[in-house]
Design a protein around this motif. Sequence first.
Motif, PDB file in Angstrom:
ATOM      1  N   SER A   7       0.841  -1.187   0.000  1.00 41.12           N
ATOM      2  CA  SER A   7       0.000   0.000   0.000  1.00 41.12           C
ATOM      3  C   SER A   7       0.879   1.240   0.000  1.00 41.12           C
ATOM      4  N   GLY A   8       0.270   2.376  -0.329  1.00 36.46           N
ATOM      5  CA  GLY A   8       0.958   3.649  -0.176  1.00 36.46           C
ATOM      6  C   GLY A   8       1.326   4.378  -1.446  1.00 36.46           C
ATOM      7  N   GLY A   9       1.107   3.780  -2.605  1.00 35.51           N
ATOM      8  CA  GLY A   9       1.448   4.474  -3.841  1.00 35.51           C
ATOM      9  C   GLY A   9       0.471   5.603  -4.137  1.00 35.51           C
ATOM     10  N   PRO A  14       6.836  16.609  -7.893  1.00 30.26           N
ATOM     11  CA  PRO A  14       8.296  16.552  -7.704  1.00 30.26           C
ATOM     12  C   PRO A  14       8.708  17.258  -6.416  1.00 30.26           C
ATOM     13  N   GLY A  15       9.618  16.628  -5.690  1.00 24.47           N
ATOM     14  CA  GLY A  15      10.052  17.150  -4.401  1.00 24.47           C
ATOM     15  C   GLY A  15       9.236  16.641  -3.236  1.00 24.47           C
ATOM     16  N   GLY A  16       8.143  15.969  -3.526  1.00 19.91           N
ATOM     17  CA  GLY A  16       7.273  15.464  -2.470  1.00 19.91           C
ATOM     18  C   GLY A  16       7.750  14.141  -1.899  1.00 19.91           C
ATOM     19  N   SER A  17       6.914  13.595  -1.008  1.00 17.26           N
ATOM     20  CA  SER A  17       7.256  12.364  -0.298  1.00 17.26           C
ATOM     21  C   SER A  17       6.103  11.377  -0.342  1.00 17.26           C
ATOM     22  N   LEU A  18       6.445  10.109  -0.267  1.00 17.17           N
ATOM     23  CA  LEU A  18       5.476   9.033  -0.125  1.00 17.17           C
ATOM     24  C   LEU A  18       6.090   7.944   0.742  1.00 17.17           C
ATOM     25  N   ARG A  19       5.236   7.193   1.387  1.00 16.20           N
ATOM     26  CA  ARG A  19       5.694   6.049   2.171  1.00 16.20           C
ATOM     27  C   ARG A  19       4.945   4.807   1.716  1.00 16.20           C
TER      28      ARG A  19
END
Length: 120
Positions: A7-9, A14-19
Amino acid sequence: QVQLVESGGGLVQPGGSLRLSCAASGSIASINGMDWYRQAPGKERELVAASTSGGSTMYADSVQGRFTISRDNAKNTVYLQMNSLKPEDTAVYYCYTRVVTTTSRYLRLWGQGTLVTVSS
């Protein structure tokens, strides 16, 4: 029977974050490596980050310093924290793990994949 659920996509600028998260469940006696791979359109699947049961980690040069792999062994879960994302990080991300089951089978398992799109 052992399953991996990712999960998590999603879509991020650009420059952002995801987990990303990947949880293993089922008849698990132990888990060895838990890794993250990715596959961009028209490209081969590549290793992004790897972790051992002993806590060692390694990263592809392209993500070193921006991505962090971590594990919660109590939850049989591996995470991929992705910071400073770039358009070239756009890909389907897969977790991959090696599991010993309670019946002593050795399994190599892939998650179903989760799409990460980095775009403005």
